[in-house]
Design a protein around this motif. Structure first.
Motif, PDB file in Angstrom:
ATOM      1  N   PRO A 145       0.803  -1.230   0.000  1.00 37.00           N
ATOM      2  CA  PRO A 145       0.000   0.000   0.000  1.00 37.00           C
ATOM      3  C   PRO A 145       0.833   1.277   0.000  1.00 37.00           C
ATOM      4  O   PRO A 145       0.443   2.269  -0.635  1.00 37.00           O
ATOM      5  CB  PRO A 145      -0.824  -0.134   1.286  1.00 37.00           C
ATOM      6  N   ALA A 146       1.969   1.299   0.673  1.00 38.36           N
ATOM      7  CA  ALA A 146       2.793   2.507   0.749  1.00 38.36           C
ATOM      8  C   ALA A 146       3.324   2.923  -0.616  1.00 38.36           C
ATOM      9  O   ALA A 146       3.712   4.081  -0.811  1.00 38.36           O
ATOM     10  CB  ALA A 146       3.951   2.295   1.718  1.00 38.36           C
ATOM     11  N   LYS A 147       3.340   1.982  -1.558  1.00 39.08           N
ATOM     12  CA  LYS A 147       3.797   2.281  -2.920  1.00 39.08           C
ATOM     13  C   LYS A 147       2.646   2.290  -3.923  1.00 39.08           C
ATOM     14  O   LYS A 147       2.885   2.449  -5.119  1.00 39.08           O
ATOM     15  CB  LYS A 147       4.825   1.231  -3.375  1.00 39.08           C
ATOM     16  N   ASP A 148       1.410   2.105  -3.451  1.00 39.44           N
ATOM     17  CA  ASP A 148       0.266   1.901  -4.332  1.00 39.44           C
ATOM     18  C   ASP A 148       0.529   0.740  -5.291  1.00 39.44           C
ATOM     19  O   ASP A 148       0.107   0.746  -6.452  1.00 39.44           O
ATOM     20  CB  ASP A 148      -0.072   3.178  -5.121  1.00 39.44           C
ATOM     21  N   ALA A 149       1.259  -0.259  -4.787  1.00 37.82           N
ATOM     22  CA  ALA A 149       1.643  -1.409  -5.617  1.00 37.82           C
ATOM     23  C   ALA A 149       0.703  -2.579  -5.371  1.00 37.82           C
ATOM     24  O   ALA A 149       0.289  -2.853  -4.240  1.00 37.82           O
ATOM     25  CB  ALA A 149       3.076  -1.827  -5.308  1.00 37.82           C
ATOM     26  N   GLU A 150       0.361  -3.272  -6.467  1.00 34.93           N
ATOM     27  CA  GLU A 150      -0.460  -4.473  -6.430  1.00 34.93           C
ATOM     28  C   GLU A 150       0.073  -5.428  -7.484  1.00 34.93           C
ATOM     29  O   GLU A 150       0.606  -4.985  -8.515  1.00 34.93           O
ATOM     30  CB  GLU A 150      -1.925  -4.122  -6.718  1.00 34.93           C
ATOM     31  N   PRO A 151      -0.033  -6.735  -7.273  1.00 34.95           N
ATOM     32  CA  PRO A 151       0.527  -7.695  -8.228  1.00 34.95           C
ATOM     33  C   PRO A 151       0.024  -7.464  -9.650  1.00 34.95           C
ATOM     34  O   PRO A 151      -1.176  -7.353  -9.886  1.00 34.95           O
ATOM     35  CB  PRO A 151       0.040  -9.042  -7.682  1.00 34.95           C
ATOM     36  N   GLY A 152       0.965  -7.351 -10.579  1.00 39.73           N
ATOM     37  CA  GLY A 152       0.637  -7.168 -11.989  1.00 39.73           C
ATOM     38  C   GLY A 152       0.597  -5.722 -12.445  1.00 39.73           C
ATOM     39  O   GLY A 152       0.503  -5.455 -13.645  1.00 39.73           O
ATOM     40  N   LYS A 153       0.683  -4.787 -11.518  1.00 41.41           N
ATOM     41  CA  LYS A 153       0.560  -3.372 -11.860  1.00 41.41           C
ATOM     42  C   LYS A 153       1.865  -2.853 -12.452  1.00 41.41           C
ATOM     43  O   LYS A 153       2.957  -3.227 -12.030  1.00 41.41           O
ATOM     44  CB  LYS A 153       0.200  -2.567 -10.610  1.00 41.41           C
ATOM     45  N   ILE A 154       1.735  -1.964 -13.428  1.00 45.69           N
ATOM     46  CA  ILE A 154       2.902  -1.388 -14.098  1.00 45.69           C
ATOM     47  C   ILE A 154       3.316  -0.100 -13.382  1.00 45.69           C
ATOM     48  O   ILE A 154       2.484   0.679 -12.914  1.00 45.69           O
ATOM     49  CB  ILE A 154       2.590  -1.126 -15.585  1.00 45.69           C
ATOM     50  N   LEU A 155       4.595   0.108 -13.338  1.00 46.33           N
ATOM     51  CA  LEU A 155       5.213   1.226 -12.612  1.00 46.33           C
ATOM     52  C   LEU A 155       4.702   2.592 -13.082  1.00 46.33           C
ATOM     53  O   LEU A 155       4.480   2.814 -14.270  1.00 46.33           O
ATOM     54  CB  LEU A 155       6.730   1.174 -12.829  1.00 46.33           C
ATOM     55  N   HIS A 156       4.536   3.497 -12.129  1.00 46.80           N
ATOM     56  CA  HIS A 156       4.285   4.899 -12.476  1.00 46.80           C
ATOM     57  C   HIS A 156       5.598   5.635 -12.647  1.00 46.80           C
ATOM     58  O   HIS A 156       5.836   6.251 -13.687  1.00 46.80           O
ATOM     59  CB  HIS A 156       3.452   5.586 -11.395  1.00 46.80           C
ATOM     60  N   GLU A 175     -11.202   1.661 -11.865  1.00 41.81           N
ATOM     61  CA  GLU A 175     -11.186   2.927 -11.141  1.00 41.81           C
ATOM     62  C   GLU A 175      -9.996   2.955 -10.175  1.00 41.81           C
ATOM     63  O   GLU A 175      -9.323   1.956  -9.974  1.00 41.81           O
ATOM     64  CB  GLU A 175     -12.491   3.141 -10.377  1.00 41.81           C
ATOM     65  N   TYR A 176      -9.772   4.124  -9.555  1.00 42.70           N
ATOM     66  CA  TYR A 176      -8.637   4.261  -8.641  1.00 42.70           C
ATOM     67  C   TYR A 176      -9.043   4.994  -7.368  1.00 42.70           C
ATOM     68  O   TYR A 176      -9.963   5.809  -7.337  1.00 42.70           O
ATOM     69  CB  TYR A 176      -7.470   5.008  -9.302  1.00 42.70           C
ATOM     70  N   LYS A 177      -8.317   4.663  -6.317  1.00 47.44           N
ATOM     71  CA  LYS A 177      -8.342   5.389  -5.047  1.00 47.44           C
ATOM     72  C   LYS A 177      -7.015   5.091  -4.376  1.00 47.44           C
ATOM     73  O   LYS A 177      -6.708   3.930  -4.099  1.00 47.44           O
ATOM     74  CB  LYS A 177      -9.498   4.927  -4.167  1.00 47.44           C
ATOM     75  N   HIS A 178      -6.216   6.138  -4.159  1.00 45.56           N
ATOM     76  CA  HIS A 178      -4.844   5.870  -3.711  1.00 45.56           C
ATOM     77  C   HIS A 178      -4.821   5.287  -2.309  1.00 45.56           C
ATOM     78  O   HIS A 178      -5.647   5.605  -1.456  1.00 45.56           O
ATOM     79  CB  HIS A 178      -3.983   7.141  -3.804  1.00 45.56           C
ATOM     80  N   LYS A 179      -3.860   4.394  -2.092  1.00 46.61           N
ATOM     81  CA  LYS A 179      -3.666   3.732  -0.801  1.00 46.61           C
ATOM     82  C   LYS A 179      -2.461   4.296  -0.064  1.00 46.61           C
ATOM     83  O   LYS A 179      -2.433   4.314   1.162  1.00 46.61           O
ATOM     84  CB  LYS A 179      -3.500   2.225  -1.009  1.00 46.61           C
ATOM     85  N   ALA A 180      -1.449   4.750  -0.826  1.00 44.44           N
ATOM     86  CA  ALA A 180      -0.264   5.339  -0.194  1.00 44.44           C
ATOM     87  C   ALA A 180      -0.653   6.628   0.528  1.00 44.44           C
ATOM     88  O   ALA A 180      -1.363   7.470  -0.019  1.00 44.44           O
ATOM     89  CB  ALA A 180       0.806   5.631  -1.248  1.00 44.44           C
ATOM     90  N   GLU A 181      -0.181   6.772   1.758  1.00 41.38           N
ATOM     91  CA  GLU A 181      -0.557   7.922   2.586  1.00 41.38           C
ATOM     92  C   GLU A 181      -0.246   9.243   1.901  1.00 41.38           C
ATOM     93  O   GLU A 181      -1.025  10.188   1.957  1.00 41.38           O
ATOM     94  CB  GLU A 181       0.161   7.834   3.935  1.00 41.38           C
ATOM     95  N   ASN A 182       0.909   9.329   1.259  1.00 40.66           N
ATOM     96  CA  ASN A 182       1.284  10.571   0.565  1.00 40.66           C
ATOM     97  C   ASN A 182       1.394  10.351  -0.937  1.00 40.66           C
ATOM     98  O   ASN A 182       2.178  10.982  -1.624  1.00 40.66           O
ATOM     99  CB  ASN A 182       2.594  11.134   1.118  1.00 40.66           C
ATOM    100  N   GLY A 183       0.566   9.440  -1.465  1.00 42.87           N
ATOM    101  CA  GLY A 183       0.567   9.160  -2.890  1.00 42.87           C
ATOM    102  C   GLY A 183      -0.252  10.173  -3.668  1.00 42.87           C
ATOM    103  O   GLY A 183      -0.814  11.131  -3.115  1.00 42.87           O
ATOM    104  N   LEU A 184      -0.338   9.966  -4.973  1.00 40.84           N
ATOM    105  CA  LEU A 184      -1.077  10.874  -5.841  1.00 40.84           C
ATOM    106  C   LEU A 184      -2.578  10.685  -5.649  1.00 40.84           C
ATOM    107  O   LEU A 184      -3.080   9.561  -5.658  1.00 40.84           O
ATOM    108  CB  LEU A 184      -0.704  10.626  -7.303  1.00 40.84           C
TER     109      LEU A 184
END
Length: 729
Positions: A343-354, A426-435
């Protein structure tokens, strides 16, 4: 009111404020790989509180001050320019009156030649005395290195207190050392050639020159940017080329080799050809070596690193002229694909890097972008690019290597991207200081309702549904290539179902446009924006709605001279000086133009091409920046600059190639061994286009196009054996 202001400031903390660059001072930019430099027109770098001048390496400013003086006086500027290949900054200077030395102004010529290569800055100072008498004068170079992180310069406050840099010197070398809070030791090492007689006093390097009439003299030096593993001092172990001319020759040979990745395009219009060549040179300068091939870094100064979305769209824009770049982008991003839920990176399996960052603030966790995955669209765009690349090249071996990554990306779309299981991503950020917003318009206020209030997450953007549709269509084709028939049929059906559902729910008849987004309660954001233009690019738009959408996009509230605005002038949040709510982005316009042409609206696509070409003629070096303001076109004036736009920016300088492809409607299909021109059109200012070294499988094609009064003529000078060139009129 105050609480709202504080909230807005917190949400938008990664916005780049205008005061970080002073546009009263025109700047010159050099970039190569992980390094870039921002100079004034004299070739100097100054210490100002709110400017981004400096020489940067891996997200850190290694030089914050570099000032050349003659007898403590600033030289007179004659001219300065970046050479056509984007490699060397050339600055012509002369002397002011030097009364103590009895030298009148404009008797000394000083030529500064500056470039960057492989983490080293090179400079040669050439002097010639054009007076009729010998003269003696002092030359000084003043250096400082503050080792500030790029994000600190952008205005992000440090939560930690950095250590002060240390300065030392030995023989003809000056050192600045910084012990980072991330346990990385960074060093700026300034090295003067052994034949230079200089004295070093703290951070000031002094030379005394005696020049006879017409006598030349040169001073060469270099600056090496080092980190922990690079503190090698012996000559046998040094990691850089020290000779100025040798390094310049190597750089030019490397650039020449990269240029060969691109097809060559010339036209009957010299200015248009210059725009193409300038764009190619900028792209070459942004193509950075990685362990998986050359990757187009997003842009200088703020985004000189790997960005997933930017790299993918850049590769799409230039696929028809440089397919090798797409192959590299796919390989790099497959290697960086998320494998676990963080969550701190908004990372999930299979997701492509921002994006990926390597500066101190990323390493210490003060910003979340060391490896950050807060993007909703890079994952379907990755699959799209894979399909487009395979169709263009028939390179099944590359696709086979990343097929598990493509499947993982498809799994992410269905199991993580679709948060509420409604069939939309859809999206909703999980990282505390993410976009907060994670589409390409990622400023905090870029998604809104008709009344101007900001959209409540989770947010389903219209263009993202288009990307998912196209991703599944292409993935179906790839599954067929691997004889996974059932999977291919499943993906094709999912794409068709999504298209039907999208056109039913997102279409807003009253505005003649698709909703910008749906919120978490499926309430539509029925504002007119540029985003639906991307839906044309992906093919998700129903044929019977395309014409209405095109009229909306080309209306005066959206298209007014310099391109299509990001937001209609009729909307509450419209602001032509905003980052995403009324400005004009070249890459956005290029994707829309490609979509227009796909649906048969090539005249409208040519209007966009002409708008951006006209804009380029007013812009320094004909280099389209990241964006410019969305004001109405004023007679005799160019577009209004956006104060902190990156330039060069990869997907902006790549726009010309996709715009040209849209007008020519050229499609290279290596699976069918065809080169198709589907009802090509040329604007009135292009009578001829010559395309050579156009990659077609393992061979190439050379073709000339001629504009006649009511037709386009063709002359094919080389065609691969077994391929067909098809011209549809």
């Amino acid at each position: 009111m105050k609480s709202e202001e504080i909230k807005t400031s917190e949400e938008d903390k990664f916005h780049i404020p205008a005061e970080v660059v002073s546009y009263d001072e025109r700047i010159k930019v050099l970039n190569h790989s992980d390094s870039f430099a921002i100079f004034d027109r004299w070739g100097d770098i100054h210490v100002y509180t709110k400017t981004a001048q400096g020489i940067f390496h891996q997200g850190t400013r290694y030089i914050s001050r570099l000032e050349l003086r003659l007898n403590k006086k600033k030289p007179l500027l004659l001219s300065s320019s970046i050479k056509e290949d984007n490699d060397v900054l050339s600055v012509d200077l002369s002397n002011p009156d030097l009364i103590a030395c009895n030298i009148q102004e404009n008797n000394l010529h000083i030529l500064r030649s500056q470039f960057i290569r492989n983490g080293v800055y090179y400079e040669e100072l050439s002097f010639i005395n054009y007076s009729n008498q010998a003269c003696d004068f002092d030359i000084s170079l003043l250096f400082e290195a503050d080792f500030k992180d790029l994000f600190e310069i952008r205005g992000i406050a440090r939560t930690l207190h950095p250590n002060p840099p240390q300065i030392s010197s030995k023989d003809n070398r000056l050192f600045f050392d910084y012990g980072g809070l991330d346990k990385v030791h960074r060093r700026t090492e300034i090295i003067f050639s052994e034949n230079c007689e200089c004295s070093i006093r703290n951070n000031l390097v002094l030379f005394t020159l005696h020049l006879k009439p017409h006598q030349p003299h040169k001073i060469d030096y270099l600056i090496v940017f080092r980190t922990n593993e690079q503190f090698l001092t012996s000559e046998k172990e040094k990691i850089y080329v020290s000779d100025f001319e040798e390094a310049k020759g190597l750089m030019r040979n490397e650039l020449k080799k990269i240029h060969q990745l691109f097809a060559d395009i010339t036209t009957s219009n010299e200015q248009f050809t210059h725009w193409i060549n300038r764009s190619k040179a900028d792209l070459v300068s942004l193509l950075t070596p990685t362990t998986h091939g050359l990757y187009p870094y997003a842009g200088v100064p703020w985004y000189n690193t790997v960005f997933g979305r930017d790299g993918i769209i850049t590769a799409m824009e230039i696929l028809w002229v440089a397919p090798e770049v797409a192959k590299n982008v796919l390989s790099v991003l497959a290697n960086l694909q998320a494998k676990e839920f963080i969550p701190a990176k908004d990372a999930e399996p299979g997701k492509i890097l921002h994006e990926a960052r390597s500066g101190e603030m990323a390493n210490t966790g003060e910003i979340p972008f060391k490896e950050y995955y807060g993007t909703i669209d890079a994952t379907p765009l990755f699959i799209m690019l894979a399909g487009m690349y395979y169709q263009h090249t028939a390179d099944l071996l590359t696709i086979e290597k990343i097929w598990p990554n493509i499947k993982a990306a498809l799994h992410w779309i269905d199991h993580y991207g679709d948060i509420d299981g409604d069939g939309f991503v859809e999206y909703k950020h999980k990282a505390e200081n993410g976009l907060t917003n994670q589409g390409w318009k990622d400023s905090h206020d870029s998604v809104m309702y008709k009344n101007g209030e900001l959209c409540e997450p989770p947010i389903a953007l219209c263009e993202v549904q288009g990307y998912v549709y196209a991703a599944k269509k292409y993935a179906s084709m790839l599954a067929t290539a691997f004889q996974e028939t059932a999977y291919a049929e499943q993906l094709a059906k999912e794409a068709d179902d999504l298209r039907e559902k999208f056109n039913t729910i997102f279409w807003d008849e009253s505005s003649g446009c698709y909703a910008l987004a749906l919120d978490g309660n499926k309430k539509p954001c029925n504002v007119v924006s540029s985003n639906p233009g991307h839906c044309l690019f992906t093919g998700i738009v129903d044929e019977d709605r395309a014409e209405t959408l095109v009229k909306t996009l080309m209306g005066e509230d959206m298209f007014y001279g310099w391109g299509i605005r990001t937001l209609s002038a009729k909307e509450v949040r419209y602001n032509p000086m905003s980052y995403h709510n009324g400005s004009i982005w070249p890459h956005d316009n290029a994707l829309i133009a490609a979509g227009l042409a796909r649906y048969g609206f090539q005249n409208e696509a040519m209007k966009i091409l002409s708008a951006l070409f006209s804009a380029s003629l007013f812009i320094d070096m004909q280099r389209l920046p990241e964006l410019y303001c969305g004001f109405k076109q004023r007679s005799g004036e160019g577009p209004t600059a956006y104060p902190v736009a990156c330039s060069p920016q990869a997907w902006s300088v790549a726009a010309v190639f996709l715009l040209l492809q849209a007008c020519l409607q050229i499609e290279i299909n290596a699976l069918e061994k065809t080169i198709v021109f589907n009802k090509p059109e040329l604007p009135e200012y292009l009578d001829k286009i010559v395309i050579t070294n156009l990659k077609t499988g393992d061979d190439y094609c050379d073709v000339e196009l001629f504009k006649y009064a009511y037709d386009i003529g063709f002359h094919v000078t080389h065609k691969p054996e077994g391929w067909n060139l098809i011209i549809k009129k």
